[in-house]
Write a protein that holds these residues in place. Structure first.
Motif, PDB file in Angstrom:
ATOM      1  N   ILE A   9       0.846  -1.191   0.000  1.00  0.00           N
ATOM      2  CA  ILE A   9       0.000   0.000   0.000  1.00  0.00           C
ATOM      3  C   ILE A   9       0.880   1.239   0.000  1.00  0.00           C
ATOM      4  CG2 ILE A   9      -0.206   0.052   2.538  1.00  0.00           C
ATOM      5  CD1 ILE A   9      -3.114   1.110   2.088  1.00  0.00           C
ATOM      6  N   ASP A  10       0.407   2.269  -0.658  1.00  0.00           N
ATOM      7  CA  ASP A  10       1.141   3.536  -0.732  1.00  0.00           C
ATOM      8  C   ASP A  10       1.420   4.047   0.675  1.00  0.00           C
ATOM      9  OD1 ASP A  10       1.990   6.180  -1.130  1.00  0.00           O
ATOM     10  OD2 ASP A  10       0.754   6.395  -2.934  1.00  0.00           O
ATOM     11  N   GLU A  11       2.683   4.371   0.955  1.00  0.00           N
ATOM     12  CA  GLU A  11       3.068   4.838   2.291  1.00  0.00           C
ATOM     13  C   GLU A  11       2.327   6.107   2.710  1.00  0.00           C
ATOM     14  OE1 GLU A  11       7.201   5.815   2.220  1.00  0.00           O
ATOM     15  OE2 GLU A  11       6.991   7.292   0.610  1.00  0.00           O
ATOM     16  N   SER A  12       1.832   6.863   1.706  1.00  0.00           N
ATOM     17  CA  SER A  12       1.101   8.087   2.040  1.00  0.00           C
ATOM     18  C   SER A  12      -0.265   7.780   2.656  1.00  0.00           C
ATOM     19  CB  SER A  12       0.919   8.961   0.797  1.00  0.00           C
ATOM     20  OG  SER A  12       0.088   8.314  -0.150  1.00  0.00           O
ATOM     21  N   LYS A  13      -0.721   6.525   2.547  1.00  0.00           N
ATOM     22  CA  LYS A  13      -2.017   6.129   3.104  1.00  0.00           C
ATOM     23  C   LYS A  13      -1.880   5.506   4.492  1.00  0.00           C
ATOM     24  CE  LYS A  13      -4.041   6.828  -0.994  1.00  0.00           C
ATOM     25  NZ  LYS A  13      -5.095   7.813  -1.258  1.00  0.00           N
ATOM     26  N   ILE A  14      -0.712   5.642   5.091  1.00  0.00           N
ATOM     27  CA  ILE A  14      -0.428   4.927   6.335  1.00  0.00           C
ATOM     28  C   ILE A  14      -1.347   5.339   7.481  1.00  0.00           C
ATOM     29  CG2 ILE A  14       1.337   6.523   7.232  1.00  0.00           C
ATOM     30  CD1 ILE A  14       2.972   3.921   7.888  1.00  0.00           C
ATOM     31  N   THR A  15      -1.837   6.575   7.438  1.00  0.00           N
ATOM     32  CA  THR A  15      -2.721   7.055   8.520  1.00  0.00           C
ATOM     33  C   THR A  15      -4.086   6.389   8.494  1.00  0.00           C
ATOM     34  OG1 THR A  15      -3.400   8.915   7.125  1.00  0.00           O
ATOM     35  CG2 THR A  15      -1.584   9.309   8.673  1.00  0.00           C
ATOM     36  N   SER A  16      -4.459   5.829   7.354  1.00  0.00           N
ATOM     37  CA  SER A  16      -5.786   5.199   7.244  1.00  0.00           C
ATOM     38  C   SER A  16      -5.692   3.687   7.068  1.00  0.00           C
ATOM     39  CB  SER A  16      -6.551   5.808   6.066  1.00  0.00           C
ATOM     40  OG  SER A  16      -5.835   5.639   4.862  1.00  0.00           O
ATOM     41  N   LEU A  17      -4.587   3.098   7.540  1.00  0.00           N
ATOM     42  CA  LEU A  17      -4.377   1.663   7.355  1.00  0.00           C
ATOM     43  C   LEU A  17      -5.508   0.831   7.971  1.00  0.00           C
ATOM     44  CD1 LEU A  17      -0.572   0.878   7.840  1.00  0.00           C
ATOM     45  CD2 LEU A  17      -1.912   0.876   5.743  1.00  0.00           C
ATOM     46  N   ALA A  18      -5.896   1.174   9.188  1.00  0.00           N
ATOM     47  CA  ALA A  18      -6.904   0.371   9.891  1.00  0.00           C
ATOM     48  C   ALA A  18      -8.233   0.373   9.144  1.00  0.00           C
ATOM     49  CB  ALA A  18      -7.085   0.907  11.311  1.00  0.00           C
ATOM     50  N   ALA A  19      -8.664   1.557   8.711  1.00  0.00           N
ATOM     51  CA  ALA A  19      -9.937   1.661   7.992  1.00  0.00           C
ATOM     52  C   ALA A  19      -9.867   0.929   6.650  1.00  0.00           C
ATOM     53  CB  ALA A  19     -10.286   3.134   7.773  1.00  0.00           C
ATOM     54  N   THR A  20      -8.747   1.085   5.949  1.00  0.00           N
ATOM     55  CA  THR A  20      -8.572   0.408   4.657  1.00  0.00           C
ATOM     56  C   THR A  20      -8.576  -1.105   4.829  1.00  0.00           C
ATOM     57  OG1 THR A  20      -7.269   2.267   3.807  1.00  0.00           O
ATOM     58  CG2 THR A  20      -7.061   0.167   2.660  1.00  0.00           C
ATOM     59  N   LYS A  21      -7.877  -1.566   5.875  1.00  0.00           N
ATOM     60  CA  LYS A  21      -7.810  -3.002   6.149  1.00  0.00           C
ATOM     61  C   LYS A  21      -9.199  -3.565   6.428  1.00  0.00           C
ATOM     62  CE  LYS A  21      -5.297  -6.286   9.082  1.00  0.00           C
ATOM     63  NZ  LYS A  21      -4.251  -6.409  10.126  1.00  0.00           N
ATOM     64  N   GLU A  22      -9.981  -2.839   7.227  1.00  0.00           N
ATOM     65  CA  GLU A  22     -11.329  -3.287   7.566  1.00  0.00           C
ATOM     66  C   GLU A  22     -12.216  -3.348   6.318  1.00  0.00           C
ATOM     67  OE1 GLU A  22     -15.079  -1.950  10.447  1.00  0.00           O
ATOM     68  OE2 GLU A  22     -13.146  -0.909  10.574  1.00  0.00           O
ATOM     69  N   GLU A  23     -12.119  -2.334   5.451  1.00  0.00           N
ATOM     70  CA  GLU A  23     -12.941  -2.285   4.244  1.00  0.00           C
ATOM     71  C   GLU A  23     -12.579  -3.409   3.282  1.00  0.00           C
ATOM     72  OE1 GLU A  23     -14.550   1.186   1.194  1.00  0.00           O
ATOM     73  OE2 GLU A  23     -13.199   1.698   2.832  1.00  0.00           O
ATOM     74  N   LEU A  24     -11.281  -3.656   3.098  1.00  0.00           N
ATOM     75  CA  LEU A  24     -10.831  -4.727   2.199  1.00  0.00           C
ATOM     76  C   LEU A  24     -11.235  -6.098   2.730  1.00  0.00           C
ATOM     77  CD1 LEU A  24      -7.297  -3.395   1.191  1.00  0.00           C
ATOM     78  CD2 LEU A  24      -9.229  -3.773  -0.354  1.00  0.00           C
ATOM     79  N   THR A  25     -11.207  -6.259   4.043  1.00  0.00           N
ATOM     80  CA  THR A  25     -11.621  -7.526   4.647  1.00  0.00           C
ATOM     81  C   THR A  25     -13.080  -7.824   4.325  1.00  0.00           C
ATOM     82  OG1 THR A  25     -10.023  -7.255   6.454  1.00  0.00           O
ATOM     83  CG2 THR A  25     -11.848  -8.792   6.817  1.00  0.00           C
ATOM     84  N   LEU A  26     -13.920  -6.796   4.377  1.00  0.00           N
ATOM     85  CA  LEU A  26     -15.335  -6.966   4.055  1.00  0.00           C
ATOM     86  C   LEU A  26     -15.535  -7.280   2.575  1.00  0.00           C
ATOM     87  CD1 LEU A  26     -16.895  -4.059   6.159  1.00  0.00           C
ATOM     88  CD2 LEU A  26     -17.184  -6.510   6.562  1.00  0.00           C
ATOM     89  N   ILE A  27     -14.780  -6.571   1.716  1.00  0.00           N
ATOM     90  CA  ILE A  27     -14.934  -6.760   0.265  1.00  0.00           C
ATOM     91  C   ILE A  27     -14.462  -8.138  -0.177  1.00  0.00           C
ATOM     92  CG2 ILE A  27     -14.097  -5.985  -1.994  1.00  0.00           C
ATOM     93  CD1 ILE A  27     -13.982  -3.146  -0.831  1.00  0.00           C
ATOM     94  N   LEU A  28     -13.305  -8.570   0.353  1.00  0.00           N
ATOM     95  CA  LEU A  28     -12.662  -9.796  -0.133  1.00  0.00           C
ATOM     96  C   LEU A  28     -13.010 -11.025   0.705  1.00  0.00           C
ATOM     97  CD1 LEU A  28      -9.134  -8.248  -0.831  1.00  0.00           C
ATOM     98  CD2 LEU A  28     -10.953  -8.680  -2.491  1.00  0.00           C
TER      99      LEU A  28
END
Length: 466
Positions: free
Chosen positions: A41-60
């Motif tokens: 993941i782009d290092e610039s998105k590091i502040t939103s890792l938790a939210a992104t991880k949760e969303e991807l878990t639901l999608i995949l």
């Protein structure tokens, strides 16, 4: 943070997510199995890792791990493996259907053809982009036949026929797909050609003809009768040149009729006929009918045989302007081909207005091309260089060109207008031995484009051999 310099993805890993997900979350797959998946993941998105991880878990519906990586490396991987068109039409929505997504993805990245192929152990999808095939996806062999049947149903083809070739068409709101199915050793292969319906963007002045060549070409097509022939291999832009010409000639005072296989664009004010050889509607039979339709201009998609050539000659002799294509390697080669089809040289000299040969060359990306010293030994051994070349440019690759090194294509043309001297050379059978095409050949045009730094030696090499 991971310090990789670049990311390489296998086709299987690449197709674990689609381009929409990859670009939306700025992620690229790293590792995947039945229950677990990890992404760079782009290092610039590091502040939103938790939210992104949760969303991807639901999608995949899998356990997700995110590995930060430097932005330039991630962006390069996204542009290489998950190409997307930023000007994507908002009116087109994606479905959960693999075939629909495949077609619209190909359309959005300006692919011209989709190849779906099966082999002994696997199946794959390749896309033709800027004239070159690029592997896009792998397909599970046990689901391949289901995909082929989907295509057949959409194309109104017989799903029970697996021994004979079939041709069909899929129609969408703003484009069509020409479908060709061919039985091979391991199963049926499909090629789908993307056909744009709107010809409003075609402009004869913007096709790449040099000013002098354009002037000669327009003079030839303005004549009230005669034949205008465009030659070149498949995919060289012949049809685009013909449609640009028809658009230029199209006005309320002229009756224009065409017979095509397939109809690639629709032009308002022009009567277009789709070839149907299985019911006897061939180029020859259509042309015979056209002559009873009071036409001013007739466009034949292609002169394929002696009978069609003879009919085209007859139509031009009776006061019609005939436009067509023919498969030859050069403007002079067109004359030889028609002569081989049995057309007498005196009729060729009397009826042909102009012979044009063309090719499409990929142009180098202006953002990343690099200059190098030129080595004359890199040229084909049979090519005689009569100009001094000190440097040239090579393809490199960047985000703006999806790391191919090329961006867009450009047409080059070889023009042979039928002057008095050329007509005499045709009648006397001395055209091939004449010096008429000196410095006007496709190889000269290709070399000029190369020396200007617009294309690479790899692109023009095959033209220099001819």
């Amino acid at each position: 943070m991971n310090s990789l310099e670049h990311i390489e993805l296998s086709i299987d890993l690449q197709q674990s997510i689609n381009s929409d997900i990859a670009n939306h979350f700025s992620i690229v797959p790293k590792e995947i199995n039945a229950e677990y998946v990890s992404f760079f993941i782009d290092e610039s998105k590091i502040t939103s890792l938790a939210a992104t991880k949760e969303e991807l878990t639901l999608i995949l519906n899998k356990t997700v791990e995110l590995v930060p990586i430097e932005s330039p490396v991630l962006k390069k991987a996204l542009s290489t493996y998950y190409r997307t068109n930023t000007e994507r039409s908002k009116s087109i929505s994606y479905s959960n259907d693999f075939l629909e997504d495949l077609i619209f993805d190909a359309k959005h990245i300006n692919a011209s053809d989709i190849h779906i192929e099966i082999y002994e152990e696997d199946a794959r999808v390749r896309l033709r982009i800027d004239g070159h095939l690029i592997e896009s996806k792998h397909i599970k062999k046990d689901s391949y036949n289901e995909l082929i049947n989907q295509i057949k149903i959409k194309s109104n083809l017989d799903i029970t026929e697996k021994r004979l070739p079939q041709d069909g068409r899929i129609e969408y709101e703003d484009f069509d797909m020409r479908v060709s199915i061919l039985p091979t050793h391991h199963g049926e292969k499909v090629v789908m050609r993307i056909l744009g319906r709107d010809a409003s963007h075609l402009d004869i002045n913007q096709l790449g003809l040099e000013a002098d060549d354009l002037s000669k070409y327009l003079e030839a097509v303005r004549k009230s009768n005669g034949i205008v022939l465009i030659s070149g291999p498949t995919g060289s832009g012949k049809t685009t040149t013909l449609y640009g010409t028809l658009k230029y000639l199209n006005d309320i005072k002229r009756n224009i009729v065409t017979v095509e296989d397939p109809i690639e664009y629709t032009l308002k004010g022009i009567n277009q006929v789709q070839l149907k050889e299985d019911i006897g509607l061939t180029f020859t039979s259509a042309l015979r009918s056209f002559l009873r339709q009071d036409p001013d201009i007739i466009m034949l998609g292609e002169i394929r045989d002696a009978q069609t050539a003879q009919m085209a000659i007859r139509a031009s002799l009776t006061g019609h302007l005939v436009l067509s294509t023919i498969h030859t390697n050069s403007a002079i080669g067109t004359i030889s081909r028609l002569r081989d089809m049995g057309v007498p040289p005196f009729l060729l000299a009397e009826t042909i207005n102009i012979s044009v040969a063309q090719r499409l060359l990929r142009t180098l990306c202006s953002d990343c091309k690099q200059q190098q010293q030129f080595n004359q030994d890199d040229l084909p051994k049979t090519f005689e260089l009569n100009k001094e070349i000190k440097t040239h440019y090579i393809a490199v690759g960047c985000d703006n060109c999806y790391h191919t090194g090329y961006k867009g294509r450009r047409a080059i043309y070889e023009i042979l207008p039928l002057s008095f001297d050329i007509a005499n050379a045709i009648k006397n059978g001395t055209l091939e031995q004449s010096n008429i095409m000196k410095n006007k050949k496709l190889s000269d045009k290709a070399l000029d484009l190369f020396m200007q730094g617009n294309t690479s030696l790899d692109e023009i090499y095959s033209i220099l051999i001819n």
